[in-house]
Design a protein around this motif. Structure first.
Motif: not given
Length: 411
Positions: A253, A257, A261, A299
């Motif tokens: 995850n 981005g 991030q 996120m």
């Protein structure tokens, strides 16, 4: 001027050695510990030699003050933190305090007094190395903490209240560390970049435009401890195996981005932590950061959704405990422009502007007064590591830029 940059570097190296660390052979200095107390004694001496008067605030932070033309005038505050991470480097935080001292040293040598006072700030707790609540001191100064967190202990089981009492502080008076907005005209934090952006652009110093939003959580995964030799693989509730899958989900995850991030698991505790017992409980840290509050929150939601799905599929329990939730902090435009002009005046080039992915005391101070940050190149992008370093020439440029900024600054 070079002597001032070199002295700032030399003093950071002094503070990285015995007796200013809790651990022989490496640097670890935490808030209100014995090494911290010795550090404040030494830094206060350097402050006083530069022409500052010193005091401790109610949170145990060190403040040096250089009066302006009018005694009691509001202050331009310059500084950073004096605590470190475990096995840390010499310059994270400490360099910002030393640069503030060297700035005042020049003003005092010149006999220069300004329309505002200069305060050099040595915050006691930015890293959260002792208690799981970073930026206690700057948040107290900004009026963001009404009382100390209850039932929070360090690795030795000492509560925050007890640590303050042992240091000679009154935990009931923590809010006395708060400052009024009319006492400060701005807060400037010089800091090593802790990343590769300045070096990759072949620069020496840069100006921060904003600090990324961040959230820290503690994740607890609960399964069932059982015998490692007699429990079939298909009947296990292995909290550690689940946590391993979860950590990979965090990484996936965080990487989804792009460059703005990040998500990190940096600490893990396993119970019972025995080779022949299936782990029944795992606790791990979860650090999530992004350029905006919205991106950070999206996120974080995605990560929690994935982790809950993993726990449900494996028949395990999972909880999330948030220890820190900080919004993105924008540097004041007028300070960004003023620092950029100062950088250009000493380098002869347009100032590089950067987003800070690391958290800083400036994130808390933005709630009290306008704030800005000056970044100094981190060779190799290395920080939070014993080999963290700086170049004396870069520090000298930062010193000269700060001096130019302060002399131009109008409160």
């Amino acid at each position: 001027m070079t002597a001032h940059g070199a002295r700032a570097v030399e003093r950071c190296r002094i503070l990285a050695d015995v007796p200013f660390s809790e651990t022989p052979g490496s640097l670890f200095r935490f808030w209100l510990g014995p090494a911290y107390q010795r550090t404040l004694t030494q830094v206060a001496q350097w402050m006083e030699e530069a022409g500052l008067t010193t005091r401790l605030d109610a949170a145990g932070s060190l403040i040096g003050r250089y009066e302006g033309l009018t005694p009691g005038a509001p202050a331009l505050m310059i500084g950073s933190h004096l605590d470190t991470v475990r096995n840390g480097g010499a310059f994270d935080g400490n360099l910002g305090v030393m640069l503030g001292i060297e700035l005042v040293s020049v003003l005092n040598e010149e006999g220069t007094r300004l329309p505002f006072a200069i305060e050099v700030m040595g915050f006691g707790d930015e890293e959260g190395s002792r208690f799981a609540a970073p930026m206690i001191c700057s948040r107290a100064m900004a009026g963001l903490i009404e009382s100390i967190p209850e039932n929070m202990t360090d690795a030795s089981g000492i509560t925050m209240a007890d640590a303050m009492i042992r240091y000679g502080l009154d935990p009931a008076r923590l809010t006395d560390a708060g400052r009024r907005p009319d006492e400060l005209v701005a807060y400037i934090e010089p800091h090593i970049e802790q990343g590769p952006a300045i070096e990759s652009a072949d620069g020496e110093i840069g100006v921060v435009t904003a600090i990324a939003a961040q959230t820290r959580q503690r994740v607890t995964v609960t399964g069932q401890s059982d015998h490692a030799g007699t429990t079939p693989m298909t009947m296990r509730q292995d909290a550690l195996a689940a946590a391993a899958e979860m950590i990979l989900a965090v990484e996936r995850n965080g990487a989804s981005g792009g460059a703005t991030q990040v998500a990190t698991v940096g600490q893990i505790d396993v119970t019972p932590n025995t080779s022949n017992v299936i782990p029944g409980e795992v606790r791990f840290s979860l650090d999530m950061r992004a350029e905006t509050n919205e991106a950070r929150d999206a996120m974080a939601d995605a990560i929690r959704t994935d982790l809950r799905a993993i726990a449900a599929r494996r028949g395990l329990g999972i909880t999330f405990d948030t220890s820190q939730h900080l919004p993105a902090a924008a540097c004041a435009p007028e300070l960004v422009e003023g620092l950029a002009r100062a950088v250009t005046s000493v380098t002869g080039r347009p100032a590089q502007r950067l987003l800070s992915g690391a958290g800083h005391d400036a994130m808390a101070m933005v709630d009290l007064c306008p704030m800005g940050m000056l970044f100094i190149r981190s060779p190799g992008g290395l920080s939070h590591h014993p080999d963290e370093t700086v170049r004396v020439g870069d520090v000298d440029l930062a010193h000269r830029a700060l001096l130019a900024f302060v002399k131009e600054f109008q409160s």
